[in-house]
Design a protein around this motif. Sequence first.
Motif, PDB file in Angstrom:
ATOM      1  N   GLY A   3       0.846  -1.190   0.000  1.00 17.39           N
ATOM      2  CA  GLY A   3       0.000   0.000   0.000  1.00 17.39           C
ATOM      3  C   GLY A   3       0.879   1.235   0.000  1.00 17.39           C
ATOM      4  N   TRP A   4       0.291   2.338   0.351  1.00 17.45           N
ATOM      5  CA  TRP A   4       1.020   3.594   0.434  1.00 17.45           C
ATOM      6  C   TRP A   4       1.524   3.813   1.855  1.00 17.45           C
ATOM      7  N   ASP A   5       2.643   4.502   1.949  1.00 11.58           N
ATOM      8  CA  ASP A   5       3.199   4.831   3.269  1.00 11.58           C
ATOM      9  C   ASP A   5       2.735   6.234   3.659  1.00 11.58           C
ATOM     10  N   PHE A   6       1.922   6.308   4.708  1.00 13.45           N
ATOM     11  CA  PHE A   6       1.413   7.585   5.193  1.00 13.45           C
ATOM     12  C   PHE A   6       1.949   7.912   6.585  1.00 13.45           C
ATOM     13  N   ARG A   7       3.031   7.234   6.989  1.00  9.14           N
ATOM     14  CA  ARG A   7       3.514   7.432   8.355  1.00  9.14           C
ATOM     15  C   ARG A   7       4.268   8.735   8.557  1.00  9.14           C
ATOM     16  N   LYS A   8       5.029   9.186   7.554  1.00 11.18           N
ATOM     17  CA  LYS A   8       5.840  10.399   7.688  1.00 11.18           C
ATOM     18  C   LYS A   8       5.837  11.152   6.367  1.00 11.18           C
ATOM     19  N   LYS A   9       5.970  12.462   6.453  1.00  9.18           N
ATOM     20  CA  LYS A   9       5.973  13.291   5.248  1.00  9.18           C
ATOM     21  C   LYS A   9       7.066  12.871   4.270  1.00  9.18           C
ATOM     22  N   LYS A  10       8.256  12.567   4.786  1.00  7.51           N
ATOM     23  CA  LYS A  10       9.361  12.220   3.879  1.00  7.51           C
ATOM     24  C   LYS A  10       9.094  10.915   3.118  1.00  7.51           C
ATOM     25  N   ASN A  11       8.194  10.068   3.643  1.00  3.00           N
ATOM     26  CA  ASN A  11       7.868   8.808   2.975  1.00  3.00           C
ATOM     27  C   ASN A  11       6.503   8.828   2.290  1.00  3.00           C
ATOM     28  N   ALA A  12       5.837   9.976   2.273  1.00  2.00           N
ATOM     29  CA  ALA A  12       4.468  10.052   1.763  1.00  2.00           C
ATOM     30  C   ALA A  12       4.344   9.449   0.366  1.00  2.00           C
ATOM     31  N   PHE A  13       3.428   8.508   0.254  1.00  4.58           N
ATOM     32  CA  PHE A  13       3.085   7.816  -0.989  1.00  4.58           C
ATOM     33  C   PHE A  13       4.191   6.900  -1.512  1.00  4.58           C
TER      34      PHE A  13
END
Length: 84
Positions: A3-13
């Motif tokens: 899926g998408w990574d929504f945990r941190k801004k630097k890893n967004a999507f």
Amino acid sequence: FIGWDFRKKKNAFAPREFSATVLRVRNGHVIFDPPGVPGTSGSCVLNDAGEVVAIQAFGKDLDDMDTVGGAVGVWGDLLELGKS
């Protein structure tokens, strides 16, 4: 499933891999724990051999306040549809 990574801004999507345990297979659906997060619907669900076995479709809140995930299976007779 991925899926998408929504945990941190630097890893967004960025792609995020999820690992789950199958609780049961019923009526062409794979029910698993833990569920994915929003954005994982439509992901291919792979078995240990790396084969696609289902498409991640939903999460379901339970009466005990827990949640499970569900995927639509793509095996067996489902693979034979459309063949002549």
